[in-house]
Design an enzyme around this catalytic site. Structure first.
Site, mmCIF file in Angstrom:
data_model
loop_
_atom_site.group_PDB
_atom_site.id
_atom_site.type_symbol
_atom_site.label_atom_id
_atom_site.label_comp_id
_atom_site.label_asym_id
_atom_site.label_seq_id
_atom_site.Cartn_x
_atom_site.Cartn_y
_atom_site.Cartn_z
ATOM 1 N N ASP A 71 35.615 10.282 43.175
ATOM 2 C CA ASP A 71 35.747 10.995 44.500
ATOM 3 C C ASP A 71 36.767 11.570 44.816
ATOM 4 O O ASP A 71 37.780 11.648 44.251
ATOM 5 C CB ASP A 71 35.023 9.858 45.647
ATOM 6 C CG ASP A 71 34.315 10.446 46.639
ATOM 7 O OD1 ASP A 71 34.032 11.475 46.804
ATOM 8 O OD2 ASP A 71 33.960 9.687 47.725
ATOM 9 N N GLU A 78 38.390 17.337 44.665
ATOM 10 C CA GLU A 78 38.481 18.703 44.632
ATOM 11 C C GLU A 78 39.889 19.470 44.244
ATOM 12 O O GLU A 78 39.655 20.428 43.695
ATOM 13 C CB GLU A 78 37.895 19.232 45.857
ATOM 14 C CG GLU A 78 36.519 19.004 46.216
ATOM 15 C CD GLU A 78 36.191 17.129 46.335
ATOM 16 O OE1 GLU A 78 35.145 17.018 45.779
ATOM 17 O OE2 GLU A 78 37.108 16.590 46.772
ATOM 18 N N ASP A 116 28.450 15.061 50.587
ATOM 19 C CA ASP A 116 28.065 14.504 51.793
ATOM 20 C C ASP A 116 27.147 15.421 52.840
ATOM 21 O O ASP A 116 27.435 16.134 53.423
ATOM 22 C CB ASP A 116 29.548 14.517 52.794
ATOM 23 C CG ASP A 116 30.746 13.785 52.081
ATOM 24 O OD1 ASP A 116 30.137 12.765 51.210
ATOM 25 O OD2 ASP A 116 31.795 13.686 52.376
#
Length: 898
Positions: free
Chosen positions: A493, A496, A569
């Site tokens: 997670d 990015e 999300d």
């Protein structure tokens, strides 16, 4: 996940992120002049790797090197670099797999205006025009693609930083930014090499529908960008992302797919820096004006303008011409979808965060008590010791190995999170090991870069370094990752990368990676390379024998080789449920096939009806996980009353019954590149009315799914594709038949999940669902044969052990084909390869579309005596059901309906 806060869903972008007008290189290219490059045709050199030309920009006398390479698989690569750069420019590593076989080019025609090149296979030509430079790809005499048709070629060459002192007035920062330094809020981006952006345009002739370019919360068909923002490819952590937006999200795949009735075409722009894509559709008339009746019809055209911050122009045109050929061409370029372990196609239960070991055991027991199957339960960041990954909270999770053994006894698995930020803690051995080994990204001053994330002050692993990836992979070894077992799997997670203290909540572009490359060059690769390293770690952990499961939030082209991704999300609202379908279709078209969205929405609390409809929709999508934030109410499936529990139970059980079909589809994806989840146009390429449909889709070639994504629905409009004379669709629950080529309004209840089997297909299901995939593999199978208008049907079943690489290493698999013709159903080998011993049996066969009651049903197994079988005929829905068969899947047999 990102820190939970109330979402803003509006047309105004969050000012934490940039608009295109706040990006210097975008403004320069859009506002700058066309540079009118010339192709110097007398510089043509033919090599084994294609044709090389020099390009000249007359005003600056800048020379570029153009290389054109046609590949044997039906793709043409266009590569443009500086002829003599002062140093090497960044070229994207690790994405393109293997060496491509190039065609040998020869000159077919040449004059002072153009050169036409041809090659042996196919009917394609490449024509390079001298001035203004353009490159055409033709099929026969038909122009298919033109590169630089609008003269947008842009290439900013590398410069010596000492130049900026001699022209400081020009380069001083102003409100809009500058060439060597750019600001955004309080952040300053120092550009070590000055302006290095690139851009080019392509015209796709005859096309008016384009798809791909994930990830965006937008429609399946890409929108014309003449109004509003262009599509942005820049991986960002965007909580409760804006809907119907072209702003970048967690991952980027720079693949655009165009389709028209007689051709599917792809443009793959291999660049990992920030990229914008402008799309302009030209149709029969423009600007809303209806042309005079006698005006010549304008051919449809899609113009695509790519603009990237740095790198080289590396553009691959995939020529199809069929959707299946295009998917194969792209998979050959970037890799095929990994064959997932069977258990990962089951249901996953996740929450930020299950509190402790007792909580995990209680949730596990809840699934058993309520007879709901599942395979994997997940732990978020709170399972660690102070947000230190590869550790366990000693109070909450004192015996992690014992917890995993408890789950493994029931053939279930545990998944834990592992983010790329490492807590700054000199007393933590893993931090010290990474620091001393040089495994962290550095800032522009050469010091270890520090930002903030869940761990507080953090350093970020430099996954661009092969040495760092190898070190990180070793961290998953059982003797190093204390408390881990072979049944522990991983979730990447925040990769990015997410940096709470950084510009746009990510890493500064002037941070420095291995080899001296700036972060701006490879930003969109960061999560891809962590995903790669994690997968390598799990494979190495098993000695190379077991297939890994790793979920990643960030991704790039080629991420399909590693595992699964999800859409990040999202919010518990009907709008987010609705948008999840085109988002997943866009991902699938772009090669990211093992994809899903958080069931129920990550943040906010879904109403029971929404939760049920989300479970029903997600059960018909590749990656199936319920997940929610720590500020939401608990939402295990049994917490909303028996009616809701029963509906969710049914949706999950039906998913498990269909897992053999899903697994067979992933085998196809793994070997042919064909996505399991398909827009209607993939299966019905000539029907223009289907080209923009994104509220229903095909699961493989056999099942049509139309999830309900609106509240209070009592009727649903279902488009049945295909010709009404030839195409038949059967409701999988009632077996009622519908003709294709029409839209019908059908009644639904909360229990209804509209799914239809296509006439001409055979689908394999399990006779039951079990409590997890391990039990599923022990259950007998049932075939559903849906006859088309000619009384014909076919389908396949793929089987292996479901978890190891034996299918690849020792060919331990079987692929069986079922064909029905003239009333006879045959089971035969579909591949000469593969030897797999299993006891799977076909227990029953249901044939839909049998017009009259048979006199008998005869079963013949290999050379044994024919035997009459028990059967039932249901006249009102034209079904023959043959029961008590017990036919081994691995044996040849046939059933004749007399």
């Amino acid at each position: 996940m990102t820190e939970a806060k109330p979402p803003t869903i509006s047309g105004v972008p969050d000012q934490k992120t940039k608009t295109c007008d706040q990006v210097g290189f975008y403004r320069r290219q859009i506002e700058g002049p066309n540079l009118h490059h010339r192709a110097l045709l007398d510089t043509l050199v033919l090599t084994e790797k294609g044709a090389c030309f020099q390009l000249l920009e007359p005003d600056t006398q800048t020379r570029l090197l153009l290389t054109v390479s046609p590949y044997k698989n039906g793709a043409v690569r266009i590569l443009i670099d500086e002829l003599q750069p002062i140093k090497e420019r960044f070229r994207v590593p690790d994405v393109v797999t293997g060496e491509r076989q190039c065609e040998q080019l020869r000159v077919e025609r040449q004059d002072e205006d153009s050169v036409t090149l041809t090659w042996s296979s196919g009917c394609h030509l490449v024509r390079v025009w001298h001035f203004p430079f353009s490159l055409e790809i033709l099929c026969g005499e038909e122009e298919v693609v033109t590169f630089n048709s609008k003269d947008k070629l842009w290439f900013e060459t590398l410069q010596d930083p000492s130049r900026q002192t001699s022209c400081s007035s020009e380069l001083e920062e102003d409100q809009a930014g500058s060439l060597w330094k750019e600001t955004f809020g309080q952040f300053v981006d120092i550009k070590a090499n000055g302006p290095t952006s690139i851009g080019a345009d392509l015209s796709l002739h005859g096309f008016s529908h384009a798809y791909g370019l994930p990830e965006h919360a937008d429609s399946l068909k890409l929108r014309d960008t003449r109004e509003g923002e262009p599509y942005r490819l820049f991986n960002l952590d965007v909580f409760a992302y804006e809907l119907y937006s072209r702003f970048g999200l967690y991952g980027s795949v720079p693949l655009l797919v165009a389709h028209k009735p007689d051709r599917t075409l792809g443009v793959f722009w291999l660049n990992a820096s920030e990229t914008f894509v402008k799309i302009h559709y030209t149709t029969d008339h423009q600007d809303g004006q209806t042309p005079p009746v006698k005006m010549r019809r304008i051919q449809p055209q899609t113009d695509v303008h790519w603009l990237s911050e740095s790198g080289v122009i590396d553009c691959m045109v995939l020529l199809g011409p069929s959707p299946q050929q295009l998917f194969s061409q792209y998979a050959q370029m970037t890799g095929y979808q990994a064959l997932p372990p069977l258990f990962s196609l089951g249901y996953h239960q996740c929450r930020w965060n299950y509190e402790d070991e007792a909580d995990v055991r209680a949730v596990d027991a809840g699934f058993e008590h309520h007879n709901i199957p599942y395979d994997m339960i997940w732990l978020d960041i709170e399972h660690t010791d102070g947000k230190r990954y590869f550790t366990w909270d000693p109070v909450r999770f004192p015996d992690p190995a014992g917890l995993q053994h408890h789950l493994q006894q029931k053939n279930r698995k545990l998944v834990v999170i592992s983010d790329p930020h490492i807590k700054v803690d000199p007393d933590w051995s893993l931090y010290c090991e990474a620091r001393d080994g040089g495994h962290f990204v550095k800032d522009r001053e050469g010091q270890i870069y520090e930002g903030s994330c869940w761990s507080g002050d953090s350093c970020y692993l430099d996954f661009s370094s092969p040495a760092t990836r190898a070190w990180y992979a070793r961290c998953f070894a059982l003797d190093k990752y204390k408390g881990s077992t072979p049944s522990l799997f991983v979730w990447n997670d925040m990769n990015e990368p997410s940096v709470f203290s950084g510009p746009e909540q990510t890493m500064p572009k002037d941070a420095v990676h291995s080899g001296g490359w700036e972060h701006r060059e490879l930003h969109n690769l960061y999560g891809f390379q962590q995903h790669m390293a994690t997968v390598d770690g799990l494979i190495s952990r098993s000695g190379g024998s077991e297939r890994p499961f790793v979920l990643s939030r960030s991704f790039f082209a080629g991420s399909q080789r590693f595992g699964a991704i999800w859409t990040g999300d999202n919010v518990a609202s009907w709008e987010y449920l609705n948008i999840s379908i085109p988002m997943l279709l866009s991902l699938s078209v772009a090669g990211i096939m093992f994809c899903g969205a958080d069931v129920g929405g990550f943040v906010q609390d879904p109403q029971p009806e929404l939760l049920v409809r989300w479970y029903q929709a997600a059960s018909l999508q590749p990656f199936f996980r319920g997940h929610s934030a720590n500020v939401t109410k608990r939402r295990e499936p049994w917490l909303f009353g028996e009616e809701v529990t029963a509906a969710i139970r049914t949706a999950i059980q039906q998913r498990y019954c269909l897992l053999h079909y899903w697994y067979t589809l992933f085998h196809q994806a793994h070997t042919s590149g064909l996505p399991p989840l398909r827009p209607l146009w993939v299966e019905f390429p000539k029907e223009a009315s289907n080209f923009a449909v994104d509220n229903q889709y095909m699961i493989g070639g056999a099942l049509l799914a139309c999830p309900i994504t609106e509240p209070g629905v009592q009727e649903v409009n279902v488009l049945f594709p295909g010709s009404g004379e030839d195409e038949i669709w059967y409701d999988v629950h009632s077996a009622k038949a519908y003709k294709g080529g029409r839209t019908l309004s059908l009644p639904v209840t909360l229990d209804t999940v509209p799914v239809f089997q296509r006439g001409g297909s055979v689908v394999c299901r399990s006779a039951g669902c079990g409590s997890c995939t391990a039990e599923l593999q022990q259950l007998p199978l049932c075939l559903t044969v849906a006859l088309n208008s000619c009384g014909v049907a076919e389908g396949e079943l793929y089987l292996d052990d479901g978890h190891s690489f034996s299918y690849r290493d020792t060919k331990a698999f079987c692929l069986r084909r079922f064909n029905m013709l003239s009333g006879r159903l045959l089971c035969r080998r579909a591949s000469e390869e593969g030897v797999f011993e299993c006891d799977s049996v076909i227990q029953s066969v249901t044939v839909m579309g049998v017009k009259s009651k048979p006199a008998a049903v005869i079963v013949c197994v290999s050379d044994t005596t024919d035997v009459s079988a028990e059967f039932q005929y249901t006249e009102d829905c034209s079904i023959v059901t043959v029961t008590n068969l017990n036919l081994r899947v691995l044996m040849d047999w046939e059933i004749e309906i007399v």
